[in-house]
Scaffold this motif. Sequence first.
Motif, mmCIF file in Angstrom:
data_model
loop_
_atom_site.group_PDB
_atom_site.id
_atom_site.type_symbol
_atom_site.label_atom_id
_atom_site.label_comp_id
_atom_site.label_asym_id
_atom_site.label_seq_id
_atom_site.Cartn_x
_atom_site.Cartn_y
_atom_site.Cartn_z
ATOM 1 N N GLU A 118 28.750 35.618 38.910
ATOM 2 C CA GLU A 118 28.494 36.278 37.622
ATOM 3 C C GLU A 118 29.171 37.658 37.545
ATOM 4 O O GLU A 118 29.613 38.075 36.486
ATOM 5 C CB GLU A 118 26.994 36.384 37.321
ATOM 6 C CG GLU A 118 26.168 37.100 38.361
ATOM 7 C CD GLU A 118 25.634 36.191 39.466
ATOM 8 O OE1 GLU A 118 24.833 36.704 40.270
ATOM 9 O OE2 GLU A 118 26.012 35.019 39.556
ATOM 10 N N VAL A 119 29.292 38.342 38.673
ATOM 11 C CA VAL A 119 29.989 39.632 38.703
ATOM 12 C C VAL A 119 31.485 39.408 38.507
ATOM 13 O O VAL A 119 32.136 40.111 37.724
ATOM 14 C CB VAL A 119 29.718 40.383 40.029
ATOM 15 C CG1 VAL A 119 30.565 41.639 40.126
ATOM 16 C CG2 VAL A 119 28.237 40.715 40.153
ATOM 17 N N LEU A 120 32.044 38.414 39.206
ATOM 18 C CA LEU A 120 33.465 38.103 39.049
ATOM 19 C C LEU A 120 33.774 37.725 37.603
ATOM 20 O O LEU A 120 34.768 38.189 37.029
ATOM 21 C CB LEU A 120 33.873 36.965 39.988
ATOM 22 C CG LEU A 120 33.782 37.264 41.480
ATOM 23 C CD1 LEU A 120 34.079 36.007 42.286
ATOM 24 C CD2 LEU A 120 34.728 38.382 41.867
ATOM 25 N N ASP A 121 32.926 36.891 36.998
ATOM 26 C CA ASP A 121 33.137 36.489 35.605
ATOM 27 C C ASP A 121 33.083 37.684 34.665
ATOM 28 O O ASP A 121 33.923 37.825 33.775
ATOM 29 C CB ASP A 121 32.086 35.450 35.185
ATOM 30 C CG ASP A 121 32.281 34.108 35.855
ATOM 31 O OD1 ASP A 121 33.383 33.852 36.409
ATOM 32 O OD2 ASP A 121 31.331 33.302 35.839
ATOM 33 N N ARG A 122 32.109 38.556 34.866
ATOM 34 C CA ARG A 122 31.945 39.731 34.009
ATOM 35 C C ARG A 122 33.157 40.660 34.087
ATOM 36 O O ARG A 122 33.570 41.255 33.104
ATOM 37 C CB ARG A 122 30.660 40.471 34.402
ATOM 38 C CG ARG A 122 30.206 41.462 33.386
ATOM 39 C CD ARG A 122 28.797 42.002 33.608
ATOM 40 N NE ARG A 122 28.454 42.357 34.967
ATOM 41 C CZ ARG A 122 27.572 41.691 35.724
ATOM 42 N NH1 ARG A 122 26.964 40.632 35.259
ATOM 43 N NH2 ARG A 122 27.296 42.093 36.942
ATOM 44 N N LEU A 123 33.766 40.754 35.294
ATOM 45 C CA LEU A 123 34.918 41.635 35.493
ATOM 46 C C LEU A 123 36.253 40.927 35.250
ATOM 47 O O LEU A 123 37.306 41.553 35.318
ATOM 48 C CB LEU A 123 34.893 42.210 36.909
ATOM 49 C CG LEU A 123 33.707 43.125 37.221
ATOM 50 C CD1 LEU A 123 33.701 43.490 38.694
ATOM 51 C CD2 LEU A 123 33.757 44.371 36.361
ATOM 52 N N GLY A 124 36.198 39.632 34.998
ATOM 53 C CA GLY A 124 37.426 38.879 34.756
ATOM 54 C C GLY A 124 38.257 38.683 36.009
ATOM 55 O O GLY A 124 39.483 38.634 35.945
ATOM 56 N N LEU A 125 37.601 38.575 37.159
ATOM 57 C CA LEU A 125 38.304 38.415 38.433
ATOM 58 C C LEU A 125 38.212 36.983 38.919
ATOM 59 O O LEU A 125 37.295 36.254 38.564
ATOM 60 C CB LEU A 125 37.690 39.349 39.483
ATOM 61 C CG LEU A 125 37.795 40.842 39.197
ATOM 62 C CD1 LEU A 125 36.968 41.616 40.193
ATOM 63 C CD2 LEU A 125 39.238 41.283 39.210
ATOM 64 N N ARG A 126 39.190 36.603 39.753
ATOM 65 C CA ARG A 126 39.155 35.276 40.360
ATOM 66 C C ARG A 126 39.791 35.345 41.742
ATOM 67 O O ARG A 126 40.381 36.370 42.106
ATOM 68 C CB ARG A 126 39.846 34.245 39.483
ATOM 69 C CG ARG A 126 41.320 34.471 39.267
ATOM 70 C CD ARG A 126 41.840 33.462 38.232
ATOM 71 N NE ARG A 126 43.241 33.180 38.342
ATOM 72 C CZ ARG A 126 44.230 33.977 37.985
ATOM 73 N NH1 ARG A 126 43.961 35.173 37.520
ATOM 74 N NH2 ARG A 126 45.478 33.620 38.095
ATOM 75 N N ALA A 127 39.701 34.267 42.493
ATOM 76 C CA ALA A 127 40.260 34.215 43.840
ATOM 77 C C ALA A 127 41.740 34.573 43.790
ATOM 78 O O ALA A 127 42.474 34.106 42.922
ATOM 79 C CB ALA A 127 40.063 32.825 44.435
ATOM 80 N N GLY A 128 42.166 35.421 44.700
ATOM 81 C CA GLY A 128 43.564 35.842 44.774
ATOM 82 C C GLY A 128 43.822 37.200 44.134
ATOM 83 O O GLY A 128 44.850 37.820 44.388
ATOM 84 N N ASP A 129 42.919 37.668 43.263
ATOM 85 C CA ASP A 129 43.085 38.998 42.681
ATOM 86 C C ASP A 129 42.910 40.036 43.782
ATOM 87 O O ASP A 129 42.168 39.826 44.740
ATOM 88 C CB ASP A 129 42.049 39.246 41.579
ATOM 89 C CG ASP A 129 42.328 38.437 40.325
ATOM 90 O OD1 ASP A 129 43.436 37.879 40.214
ATOM 91 O OD2 ASP A 129 41.433 38.345 39.466
ATOM 92 N N GLU A 130 43.607 41.151 43.650
ATOM 93 C CA GLU A 130 43.553 42.184 44.689
ATOM 94 C C GLU A 130 42.649 43.330 44.272
ATOM 95 O O GLU A 130 42.642 43.746 43.117
ATOM 96 C CB GLU A 130 44.960 42.696 44.989
ATOM 97 C CG GLU A 130 45.833 41.636 45.625
ATOM 98 C CD GLU A 130 47.185 42.174 46.061
ATOM 99 O OE1 GLU A 130 47.324 43.406 46.192
ATOM 100 O OE2 GLU A 130 48.079 41.355 46.270
#
Length: 73
Positions: A19-31
């Motif tokens: 839910e934190v990744l979704d809220r920040l628009g992050l996904r696997a591989g982002d730095e």
Amino acid sequence: MNVTIRKIGNSEGVIIPKEVLDRLGLRAGDELSLQEIDNGMQLVVQQADLAEQIRAARAGMEKYRVALRELAK
């Protein structure tokens, strides 16, 4: 929000909740950039443009390392 440092292969890491990744628009591989602050640390999303520029600069420096070394004399 509390998270736990866990063993991941030969390293250790923290799992960031989906839910934190979704809220920040992050996904696997982002730095992310880890920054030490007075009483702890913070993770900052690295700018994609800056990261790409740094990769390109490193590639150019590797390609022209002999010429750059000569110019530095």
